[in-house]
Design a protein around this motif. Structure first.
Motif, short mmCIF file in Angstrom:
data_model
loop_
_atom_site.label_atom_id
_atom_site.label_comp_id
_atom_site.label_asym_id
_atom_site.label_seq_id
_atom_site.Cartn_x
_atom_site.Cartn_y
_atom_site.Cartn_z
N SER A 1 0.83 -1.20 0.00
CA SER A 1 0.00 0.00 0.00
C SER A 1 0.86 1.26 0.00
N ALA A 2 0.79 2.01 -1.09
CA ALA A 2 1.52 3.27 -1.16
C ALA A 2 0.90 4.30 -0.22
N ALA A 3 -0.36 4.09 0.16
CA ALA A 3 -1.04 5.02 1.07
C ALA A 3 -0.50 4.91 2.49
N PHE A 4 0.11 3.76 2.82
CA PHE A 4 0.66 3.60 4.17
C PHE A 4 2.04 4.23 4.20
N LYS A 5 2.15 5.34 4.90
CA LYS A 5 3.40 6.10 4.93
C LYS A 5 4.17 5.92 6.24
N GLY A 6 3.81 4.90 6.99
CA GLY A 6 4.45 4.73 8.28
C GLY A 6 3.54 5.26 9.38
N THR A 7 3.97 5.11 10.61
CA THR A 7 3.13 5.53 11.73
C THR A 7 4.01 5.94 12.91
N GLY A 8 3.50 6.84 13.71
CA GLY A 8 4.19 7.24 14.92
C GLY A 8 3.71 6.41 16.09
N ILE A 9 4.64 5.92 16.89
CA ILE A 9 4.31 5.11 18.06
C ILE A 9 5.04 5.66 19.27
N TYR A 10 4.29 6.34 20.11
CA TYR A 10 4.83 6.91 21.35
C TYR A 10 6.12 7.69 21.11
N GLY A 11 6.07 8.57 20.13
CA GLY A 11 7.21 9.44 19.89
C GLY A 11 8.27 8.90 18.96
N SER A 12 8.12 7.65 18.52
CA SER A 12 9.07 7.04 17.59
C SER A 12 8.38 6.81 16.25
N ARG A 13 9.12 7.04 15.16
CA ARG A 13 8.57 6.86 13.82
C ARG A 13 8.90 5.47 13.30
N PHE A 14 7.90 4.75 12.79
CA PHE A 14 8.09 3.41 12.25
C PHE A 14 7.55 3.37 10.82
N GLU A 15 8.45 3.07 9.87
CA GLU A 15 8.02 2.77 8.51
C GLU A 15 7.59 1.30 8.47
N PHE A 16 7.02 0.87 7.34
CA PHE A 16 6.59 -0.53 7.25
C PHE A 16 7.74 -1.48 7.55
N GLU A 17 8.91 -1.22 6.94
CA GLU A 17 10.05 -2.13 7.12
C GLU A 17 10.52 -2.17 8.58
N ASP A 18 10.33 -1.04 9.31
CA ASP A 18 10.69 -1.04 10.73
C ASP A 18 9.75 -1.94 11.53
N LEU A 19 8.46 -1.88 11.20
CA LEU A 19 7.48 -2.71 11.90
C LEU A 19 7.73 -4.19 11.61
N MET A 20 7.98 -4.51 10.33
CA MET A 20 8.22 -5.89 9.96
C MET A 20 9.49 -6.42 10.60
N ALA A 21 10.56 -5.62 10.58
CA ALA A 21 11.82 -6.04 11.18
C ALA A 21 11.66 -6.22 12.69
N THR A 22 10.90 -5.33 13.33
CA THR A 22 10.68 -5.44 14.77
C THR A 22 9.93 -6.71 15.11
N PHE A 23 8.88 -7.01 14.32
CA PHE A 23 8.12 -8.24 14.56
C PHE A 23 9.02 -9.47 14.45
N LEU A 24 9.81 -9.56 13.37
CA LEU A 24 10.64 -10.74 13.15
C LEU A 24 11.76 -10.85 14.18
N LYS A 25 12.35 -9.73 14.55
CA LYS A 25 13.41 -9.75 15.57
C LYS A 25 12.86 -10.29 16.89
N CYS A 26 11.70 -9.78 17.30
CA CYS A 26 11.09 -10.26 18.54
C CYS A 26 10.68 -11.73 18.43
N ALA A 27 10.20 -12.13 17.24
CA ALA A 27 9.77 -13.52 17.04
C ALA A 27 10.95 -14.47 17.21
N PHE A 28 12.07 -14.17 16.56
CA PHE A 28 13.24 -15.04 16.68
C PHE A 28 13.78 -15.05 18.12
N GLU A 29 13.69 -13.91 18.80
CA GLU A 29 14.12 -13.87 20.19
C GLU A 29 13.22 -14.73 21.07
N ARG A 30 11.92 -14.67 20.83
CA ARG A 30 10.98 -15.48 21.61
C ARG A 30 11.16 -16.97 21.34
#
Length: 430
Positions: A86-115
Protein backbone atom coordinates in the motif's frame (compact mmCIF):
# COMPACT_ATOMS: atom_id res chain seq x y z
CA UNK A 1 26.88 -25.91 4.77
CA UNK A 2 24.99 -22.60 5.10
CA UNK A 3 22.09 -22.76 7.55
CA UNK A 4 18.76 -22.26 5.81
CA UNK A 5 15.51 -20.86 7.18
CA UNK A 6 12.22 -20.85 5.31
CA UNK A 7 9.95 -17.99 6.36
CA UNK A 8 6.21 -17.77 5.70
CA UNK A 9 5.29 -14.27 6.89
CA UNK A 10 1.51 -14.43 6.85
CA UNK A 11 -1.34 -12.01 7.32
CA UNK A 12 -2.69 -13.97 10.28
CA UNK A 13 0.18 -16.26 11.28
CA UNK A 14 3.92 -16.54 10.70
CA UNK A 15 5.83 -19.82 10.43
CA UNK A 16 9.58 -20.43 10.18
CA UNK A 17 11.28 -23.75 9.42
CA UNK A 18 14.98 -24.59 9.51
CA UNK A 19 16.62 -27.07 7.14
CA UNK A 20 18.76 -29.58 9.04
CA UNK A 21 21.38 -30.16 6.33
CA UNK A 22 20.55 -33.88 6.22
CA UNK A 23 17.53 -33.50 3.99
CA UNK A 24 15.07 -32.87 6.82
CA UNK A 25 13.48 -29.82 8.40
CA UNK A 26 12.68 -28.62 11.90
CA UNK A 27 9.94 -26.04 12.59
CA UNK A 28 10.97 -23.07 14.70
CA UNK A 29 9.05 -23.56 17.93
CA UNK A 30 7.71 -21.05 20.43
CA UNK A 31 6.90 -21.75 24.07
CA UNK A 32 4.42 -19.80 26.17
CA UNK A 33 4.44 -21.43 29.56
CA UNK A 34 3.50 -25.09 29.09
CA UNK A 35 2.16 -24.46 25.58
CA UNK A 36 4.40 -24.97 22.54
CA UNK A 37 3.43 -23.95 19.02
CA UNK A 38 4.96 -23.45 15.59
CA UNK A 39 2.45 -20.97 14.14
CA UNK A 40 2.93 -17.50 15.64
CA UNK A 41 0.06 -14.97 15.36
CA UNK A 42 1.28 -12.05 13.26
CA UNK A 43 0.47 -9.38 15.82
CA UNK A 44 2.74 -6.72 17.23
CA UNK A 45 2.29 -4.48 20.24
CA UNK A 46 4.22 -1.60 21.74
CA UNK A 47 4.08 -0.73 25.44
CA UNK A 48 4.48 2.96 26.21
CA UNK A 49 7.62 3.62 28.25
CA UNK A 50 9.77 6.64 29.04
CA UNK A 51 11.00 8.65 26.03
CA UNK A 52 14.58 7.65 26.78
CA UNK A 53 13.83 3.92 26.62
CA UNK A 54 11.33 4.05 23.75
CA UNK A 55 8.28 1.80 23.22
CA UNK A 56 8.69 -1.86 24.22
CA UNK A 57 7.61 -4.32 21.48
CA UNK A 58 6.09 -7.78 21.84
CA UNK A 59 4.73 -10.35 19.38
CA UNK A 60 2.22 -13.20 19.16
CA UNK A 61 0.50 -14.25 22.40
CA UNK A 62 2.83 -12.03 24.44
CA UNK A 63 1.64 -9.02 22.43
CA UNK A 64 -1.96 -10.04 23.01
CA UNK A 65 -1.33 -10.39 26.74
CA UNK A 66 0.46 -7.04 26.84
CA UNK A 67 -2.50 -5.44 25.11
CA UNK A 68 -5.12 -7.00 27.40
CA UNK A 69 -3.24 -6.32 30.62
CA UNK A 70 -2.03 -2.77 29.91
CA UNK A 71 -5.22 -0.99 28.90
CA UNK A 72 -4.62 2.42 27.38
CA UNK A 73 -0.83 2.21 27.26
CA UNK A 74 -0.37 -0.20 24.33
CA UNK A 75 -0.39 0.23 20.55
CA UNK A 76 -1.64 -2.99 18.94
CA UNK A 77 -0.98 -3.82 15.26
CA UNK A 78 -2.23 -6.82 13.33
CA UNK A 79 -2.56 -7.90 9.69
CA UNK A 80 0.71 -6.03 9.07
CA UNK A 81 1.25 -7.82 5.77
CA UNK A 82 -1.89 -6.15 4.41
CA UNK A 83 -0.01 -2.83 4.34
CA UNK A 84 3.07 -4.12 2.47
CA UNK A 85 1.92 -3.11 -1.02
CA UNK A 86 0.00 0.00 0.00
CA UNK A 87 1.52 3.27 -1.16
CA UNK A 88 -1.04 5.02 1.07
CA UNK A 89 0.66 3.60 4.17
CA UNK A 90 3.40 6.10 4.93
CA UNK A 91 4.45 4.73 8.28
CA UNK A 92 3.13 5.53 11.73
CA UNK A 93 4.19 7.24 14.92
CA UNK A 94 4.31 5.11 18.06
CA UNK A 95 4.83 6.91 21.35
CA UNK A 96 7.21 9.44 19.89
CA UNK A 97 9.07 7.04 17.59
CA UNK A 98 8.57 6.86 13.82
CA UNK A 99 8.09 3.41 12.25
CA UNK A 100 8.02 2.77 8.51
CA UNK A 101 6.59 -0.53 7.25
CA UNK A 102 10.05 -2.13 7.12
CA UNK A 103 10.69 -1.04 10.73
CA UNK A 104 7.48 -2.71 11.90
CA UNK A 105 8.22 -5.89 9.96
CA UNK A 106 11.82 -6.04 11.18
CA UNK A 107 10.68 -5.44 14.77
CA UNK A 108 8.12 -8.24 14.56
CA UNK A 109 10.64 -10.74 13.15
CA UNK A 110 13.41 -9.75 15.57
CA UNK A 111 11.09 -10.26 18.54
CA UNK A 112 9.77 -13.52 17.04
CA UNK A 113 13.24 -15.04 16.68
CA UNK A 114 14.12 -13.87 20.19
CA UNK A 115 10.98 -15.48 21.61
CA UNK A 116 11.89 -18.71 19.82
CA UNK A 117 15.34 -18.64 21.41
CA UNK A 118 16.96 -18.78 17.98
CA UNK A 119 20.70 -18.25 18.21
CA UNK A 120 22.13 -17.69 14.75
CA UNK A 121 24.12 -15.07 12.90
CA UNK A 122 21.81 -13.58 10.22
CA UNK A 123 24.84 -12.83 8.03
CA UNK A 124 25.61 -16.56 7.80
CA UNK A 125 22.03 -17.75 7.19
CA UNK A 126 20.27 -18.22 3.89
CA UNK A 127 16.76 -16.87 4.32
CA UNK A 128 14.14 -18.11 1.86
CA UNK A 129 11.07 -15.92 2.09
CA UNK A 130 7.64 -16.65 0.69
CA UNK A 131 5.70 -13.93 -1.07
CA UNK A 132 2.11 -14.02 -2.31
CA UNK A 133 1.30 -14.25 -5.98
CA UNK A 134 -0.97 -11.23 -5.53
CA UNK A 135 -0.52 -8.86 -2.60
CA UNK A 136 -3.65 -7.85 -0.73
CA UNK A 137 -5.19 -4.41 -0.92
CA UNK A 138 -6.60 -1.98 -3.47
CA UNK A 139 -4.19 -1.45 -6.40
CA UNK A 140 -1.27 -3.19 -4.64
CA UNK A 141 2.20 -1.96 -5.59
CA UNK A 142 4.26 -5.16 -5.92
CA UNK A 143 7.59 -3.36 -6.40
CA UNK A 144 6.98 -1.31 -3.27
CA UNK A 145 6.10 -4.40 -1.24
CA UNK A 146 9.25 -6.23 -2.32
CA UNK A 147 11.48 -3.23 -1.60
CA UNK A 148 9.96 -3.04 1.87
CA UNK A 149 10.53 -6.75 2.43
CA UNK A 150 14.18 -6.47 1.41
CA UNK A 151 14.73 -3.42 3.61
CA UNK A 152 13.25 -5.23 6.62
CA UNK A 153 15.48 -8.28 6.23
CA UNK A 154 18.56 -6.17 5.63
CA UNK A 155 17.82 -4.28 8.86
CA UNK A 156 18.02 -7.63 10.64
CA UNK A 157 21.40 -8.37 9.08
CA UNK A 158 20.42 -11.00 6.51
CA UNK A 159 22.50 -10.94 3.34
CA UNK A 160 21.62 -14.17 1.51
CA UNK A 161 17.91 -13.65 0.80
CA UNK A 162 15.83 -15.53 -1.76
CA UNK A 163 12.18 -14.85 -2.54
CA UNK A 164 9.97 -17.73 -3.65
CA UNK A 165 6.25 -17.70 -4.39
CA UNK A 166 4.35 -19.06 -1.38
CA UNK A 167 2.42 -21.70 -3.35
CA UNK A 168 5.70 -22.86 -4.92
CA UNK A 169 6.99 -23.53 -1.41
CA UNK A 170 3.84 -25.50 -0.60
CA UNK A 171 4.11 -27.42 -3.88
CA UNK A 172 7.73 -28.36 -3.21
CA UNK A 173 6.85 -29.61 0.26
CA UNK A 174 4.05 -31.76 -1.15
CA UNK A 175 6.18 -32.99 -4.07
CA UNK A 176 8.51 -34.83 -1.69
CA UNK A 177 5.87 -37.57 -1.45
CA UNK A 178 5.30 -37.95 -5.21
CA UNK A 179 6.21 -41.26 -6.83
CA UNK A 180 5.72 -40.22 -10.45
CA UNK A 181 5.83 -37.14 -12.65
CA UNK A 182 2.87 -34.96 -11.72
CA UNK A 183 1.20 -31.71 -12.69
CA UNK A 184 0.08 -29.94 -9.53
CA UNK A 185 -2.24 -27.06 -8.79
CA UNK A 186 -1.43 -25.51 -5.43
CA UNK A 187 -4.16 -23.41 -3.85
CA UNK A 188 -2.67 -21.44 -0.97
CA UNK A 189 -5.65 -20.04 0.94
CA UNK A 190 -4.46 -17.83 3.76
CA UNK A 191 -5.78 -14.86 5.67
CA UNK A 192 -5.25 -12.05 3.19
CA UNK A 193 -4.81 -13.68 -0.21
CA UNK A 194 -5.66 -16.73 -2.28
CA UNK A 195 -2.73 -17.77 -4.47
CA UNK A 196 -2.64 -20.34 -7.26
CA UNK A 197 0.44 -21.97 -8.74
CA UNK A 198 0.62 -24.58 -11.49
CA UNK A 199 3.76 -26.70 -11.63
CA UNK A 200 5.04 -29.82 -13.37
CA UNK A 201 7.26 -31.94 -11.12
CA UNK A 202 9.55 -34.53 -12.69
CA UNK A 203 12.19 -36.85 -11.29
CA UNK A 204 15.25 -37.78 -13.31
CA UNK A 205 17.89 -40.04 -11.75
CA UNK A 206 16.59 -39.13 -8.30
CA UNK A 207 16.78 -35.39 -8.96
CA UNK A 208 13.52 -33.49 -8.50
CA UNK A 209 12.92 -30.66 -10.92
CA UNK A 210 9.95 -28.42 -11.52
CA UNK A 211 8.65 -26.40 -14.40
CA UNK A 212 6.36 -23.47 -13.54
CA UNK A 213 3.29 -23.50 -15.76
CA UNK A 214 1.32 -20.55 -14.47
CA UNK A 215 0.32 -18.54 -11.45
CA UNK A 216 -2.42 -16.21 -10.32
CA UNK A 217 -4.44 -15.16 -7.34
CA UNK A 218 -6.72 -12.64 -5.70
CA UNK A 219 -6.76 -10.59 -2.51
CA UNK A 220 -9.65 -12.54 -1.00
CA UNK A 221 -9.30 -15.19 1.72
CA UNK A 222 -10.04 -15.81 5.39
CA UNK A 223 -10.07 -12.18 6.50
CA UNK A 224 -12.71 -11.41 3.89
CA UNK A 225 -14.84 -14.28 5.17
CA UNK A 226 -14.52 -12.93 8.72
CA UNK A 227 -15.67 -9.55 7.48
CA UNK A 228 -18.86 -11.12 6.07
CA UNK A 229 -19.79 -12.34 9.56
CA UNK A 230 -19.06 -8.92 11.05
CA UNK A 231 -20.99 -7.14 8.31
CA UNK A 232 -24.09 -9.29 8.71
CA UNK A 233 -24.10 -9.96 12.45
CA UNK A 234 -22.13 -7.26 14.28
CA UNK A 235 -22.36 -4.03 12.33
CA UNK A 236 -26.17 -3.76 12.51
CA UNK A 237 -25.72 -3.66 16.31
CA UNK A 238 -23.32 -0.74 15.85
CA UNK A 239 -25.67 1.37 13.76
CA UNK A 240 -24.97 0.31 10.21
CA UNK A 241 -28.00 1.24 8.10
CA UNK A 242 -29.24 3.72 10.69
CA UNK A 243 -29.82 7.40 10.07
CA UNK A 244 -29.26 10.90 11.41
CA UNK A 245 -31.01 14.22 10.97
CA UNK A 246 -29.36 17.17 9.23
CA UNK A 247 -31.01 20.42 8.15
CA UNK A 248 -34.46 18.85 8.26
CA UNK A 249 -33.43 15.79 6.26
CA UNK A 250 -32.98 12.19 7.34
CA UNK A 251 -29.73 10.80 5.94
CA UNK A 252 -28.00 7.44 6.20
CA UNK A 253 -24.82 7.33 8.26
CA UNK A 254 -21.96 6.94 5.73
CA UNK A 255 -21.33 3.20 5.22
CA UNK A 256 -17.57 3.72 4.91
CA UNK A 257 -17.42 4.42 8.66
CA UNK A 258 -18.46 0.83 9.30
CA UNK A 259 -16.21 -0.77 6.69
CA UNK A 260 -13.29 0.96 8.39
CA UNK A 261 -14.26 -0.61 11.69
CA UNK A 262 -14.90 -4.06 10.24
CA UNK A 263 -11.37 -4.27 8.84
CA UNK A 264 -9.74 -4.50 12.25
CA UNK A 265 -6.17 -3.99 11.05
CA UNK A 266 -7.28 -0.44 10.15
CA UNK A 267 -8.72 0.26 13.61
CA UNK A 268 -5.70 2.08 14.98
CA UNK A 269 -5.63 4.34 11.92
CA UNK A 270 -9.40 4.87 11.97
CA UNK A 271 -9.25 5.80 15.66
CA UNK A 272 -7.18 8.88 14.85
CA UNK A 273 -8.88 9.69 11.53
CA UNK A 274 -11.10 12.56 10.49
CA UNK A 275 -13.84 9.99 9.78
CA UNK A 276 -13.91 8.97 13.43
CA UNK A 277 -14.02 12.59 14.57
CA UNK A 278 -16.94 13.14 12.20
CA UNK A 279 -18.71 10.07 13.59
CA UNK A 280 -18.51 11.47 17.12
CA UNK A 281 -19.89 14.80 15.92
CA UNK A 282 -22.85 13.00 14.33
CA UNK A 283 -23.78 11.27 17.59
CA UNK A 284 -26.10 14.03 18.81
CA UNK A 285 -28.07 13.89 15.55
CA UNK A 286 -28.40 10.09 15.26
CA UNK A 287 -31.78 8.42 15.43
CA UNK A 288 -30.25 5.37 17.17
CA UNK A 289 -27.69 7.06 19.42
CA UNK A 290 -27.21 4.05 21.69
CA UNK A 291 -25.86 2.01 18.76
CA UNK A 292 -23.46 4.73 17.69
CA UNK A 293 -22.31 5.19 21.30
CA UNK A 294 -21.48 1.48 21.35
CA UNK A 295 -19.64 1.89 18.03
CA UNK A 296 -17.54 4.71 19.47
CA UNK A 297 -16.82 2.81 22.69
CA UNK A 298 -15.58 -0.26 20.82
CA UNK A 299 -13.19 1.85 18.76
CA UNK A 300 -11.88 3.89 21.67
CA UNK A 301 -11.42 0.79 23.82
CA UNK A 302 -9.44 -1.02 21.08
CA UNK A 303 -11.79 -3.99 20.89
CA UNK A 304 -10.58 -5.03 17.43
CA UNK A 305 -8.60 -8.04 18.56
CA UNK A 306 -11.24 -9.47 20.92
CA UNK A 307 -13.82 -9.11 18.15
CA UNK A 308 -11.46 -10.78 15.66
CA UNK A 309 -10.90 -13.65 18.06
CA UNK A 310 -14.62 -14.21 18.62
CA UNK A 311 -15.44 -14.08 14.92
CA UNK A 312 -12.55 -16.37 13.97
CA UNK A 313 -13.58 -18.92 16.58
CA UNK A 314 -17.13 -18.85 15.25
CA UNK A 315 -15.91 -19.36 11.69
CA UNK A 316 -13.71 -22.25 12.80
CA UNK A 317 -16.65 -24.00 14.47
CA UNK A 318 -18.64 -23.66 11.25
CA UNK A 319 -16.01 -25.84 9.56
CA UNK A 320 -17.29 -28.84 11.51
CA UNK A 321 -20.75 -27.79 12.71
CA UNK A 322 -23.96 -26.66 10.99
CA UNK A 323 -24.22 -23.65 13.28
CA UNK A 324 -22.23 -21.72 15.86
CA UNK A 325 -23.01 -19.08 18.43
CA UNK A 326 -21.16 -15.77 18.31
CA UNK A 327 -20.81 -14.07 21.68
CA UNK A 328 -19.03 -10.80 22.31
CA UNK A 329 -19.47 -9.19 25.72
CA UNK A 330 -18.66 -5.60 24.63
CA UNK A 331 -21.84 -5.71 22.53
CA UNK A 332 -23.80 -6.39 25.71
CA UNK A 333 -23.69 -9.15 28.30
CA UNK A 334 -26.76 -10.74 26.74
CA UNK A 335 -25.54 -10.51 23.15
CA UNK A 336 -25.70 -13.86 21.39
CA UNK A 337 -26.10 -14.48 17.69
CA UNK A 338 -26.58 -17.86 16.08
CA UNK A 339 -24.69 -18.11 12.80
CA UNK A 340 -25.66 -21.00 10.55
CA UNK A 341 -23.28 -22.53 8.06
CA UNK A 342 -25.97 -22.06 5.41
CA UNK A 343 -26.09 -18.29 6.04
CA UNK A 344 -22.30 -18.05 6.19
CA UNK A 345 -21.94 -19.81 2.86
CA UNK A 346 -24.54 -17.50 1.35
CA UNK A 347 -22.61 -14.45 2.60
CA UNK A 348 -19.30 -15.64 1.15
CA UNK A 349 -20.77 -16.95 -2.13
CA UNK A 350 -19.76 -13.82 -4.13
CA UNK A 351 -16.22 -14.13 -2.77
CA UNK A 352 -16.05 -17.79 -3.76
CA UNK A 353 -17.11 -16.85 -7.29
CA UNK A 354 -14.31 -14.29 -7.51
CA UNK A 355 -11.80 -16.87 -6.26
CA UNK A 356 -13.07 -19.30 -8.88
CA UNK A 357 -12.78 -16.70 -11.65
CA UNK A 358 -9.21 -16.00 -10.57
CA UNK A 359 -8.53 -19.72 -10.98
CA UNK A 360 -10.18 -19.62 -14.42
CA UNK A 361 -7.79 -16.85 -15.41
CA UNK A 362 -4.79 -18.76 -14.04
CA UNK A 363 -5.64 -21.89 -16.01
CA UNK A 364 -6.38 -19.90 -19.15
CA UNK A 365 -3.06 -18.05 -19.01
CA UNK A 366 -1.21 -21.34 -18.59
CA UNK A 367 -3.07 -23.03 -21.45
CA UNK A 368 -4.28 -25.82 -19.17
CA UNK A 369 -7.70 -27.27 -18.42
CA UNK A 370 -8.98 -29.18 -15.39
CA UNK A 371 -8.23 -32.51 -17.11
CA UNK A 372 -4.52 -31.67 -17.25
CA UNK A 373 -4.23 -31.33 -13.45
CA UNK A 374 -3.13 -34.55 -11.73
CA UNK A 375 -3.29 -33.33 -8.14
CA UNK A 376 -4.70 -30.32 -6.30
CA UNK A 377 -2.87 -29.47 -3.09
CA UNK A 378 -4.79 -27.15 -0.76
CA UNK A 379 -2.92 -25.36 2.00
CA UNK A 380 -3.47 -22.44 4.38
CA UNK A 381 -6.04 -22.01 7.13
CA UNK A 382 -8.88 -21.04 4.79
CA UNK A 383 -8.62 -24.43 3.07
CA UNK A 384 -10.54 -25.84 6.07
CA UNK A 385 -13.72 -23.94 5.12
CA UNK A 386 -16.15 -26.61 3.81
CA UNK A 387 -17.55 -24.40 1.03
CA UNK A 388 -14.02 -23.79 -0.27
CA UNK A 389 -13.11 -27.48 -0.29
CA UNK A 390 -16.43 -28.36 -1.89
CA UNK A 391 -15.84 -25.85 -4.69
CA UNK A 392 -12.52 -27.47 -5.55
CA UNK A 393 -13.89 -31.00 -5.24
CA UNK A 394 -16.78 -30.21 -7.58
CA UNK A 395 -14.37 -28.79 -10.11
CA UNK A 396 -11.56 -31.35 -10.01
CA UNK A 397 -13.05 -34.40 -8.29
CA UNK A 398 -12.53 -35.40 -4.68
CA UNK A 399 -9.98 -38.04 -5.66
CA UNK A 400 -7.53 -35.39 -6.89
CA UNK A 401 -7.71 -33.19 -3.77
CA UNK A 402 -4.88 -33.43 -1.23
CA UNK A 403 -3.96 -31.55 1.92
CA UNK A 404 -1.98 -31.86 5.11
CA UNK A 405 0.27 -29.64 7.23
CA UNK A 406 -1.89 -26.76 6.05
CA UNK A 407 -0.24 -24.20 8.33
CA UNK A 408 3.42 -25.20 7.88
CA UNK A 409 3.74 -26.57 4.35
CA UNK A 410 4.82 -23.26 2.77
CA UNK A 411 7.67 -22.62 5.21
CA UNK A 412 8.71 -26.27 5.08
CA UNK A 413 9.00 -26.18 1.29
CA UNK A 414 10.89 -22.88 1.38
CA UNK A 415 13.47 -24.35 3.77
CA UNK A 416 13.90 -27.44 1.57
CA UNK A 417 14.38 -25.26 -1.51
CA UNK A 418 16.99 -23.15 0.26
CA UNK A 419 19.04 -26.21 1.13
CA UNK A 420 19.38 -27.22 -2.53
CA UNK A 421 22.34 -26.38 -4.73
CA UNK A 422 19.96 -25.03 -7.36
CA UNK A 423 17.99 -22.90 -4.86
CA UNK A 424 18.49 -19.82 -7.01
CA UNK A 425 16.62 -21.49 -9.88
CA UNK A 426 13.48 -21.66 -7.75
CA UNK A 427 13.67 -18.03 -6.65
CA UNK A 428 12.33 -14.88 -8.24
CA UNK A 429 14.73 -12.54 -9.97
CA UNK A 430 16.12 -9.89 -7.63
Amino acid sequence: MTETIGLDFGTSNTVAVSATGTGGTVPVSFADGAEAFTSLPTVLSFLDRSPARGPHPEVGPWAIRQFLESYGDVRFIQSLKSFAASAAFKGTGIYGSRFEFEDLMATFLKCAFERAGSAFDPASVRLVVGRPVEFAGHSPDEALAMSRYRAAFEKLGFRDILFVMEPVGAAFSYAQSLEQDTTILVADLGGGTTDYSLMRFETNAGHLSATPLGRGGIGIAGDTFDYRIIDNVVLPKLGKGSSYKSMGKVLEIPPNFFSNFARWHMLSIFKTSDDFKEMKKLLRYCLDPEKIELFIDLVEEDQGYPLYKSVSETKARLSCEDGAELTFAPLGKDFRAEVSRQDFERWIAPDLKKMDKALDATLEKSGLAEKHIDRVFMTGGTSFVPAVRRQFAERFGEERISGGNELTSVANGLALIGAREDAGDWALAA
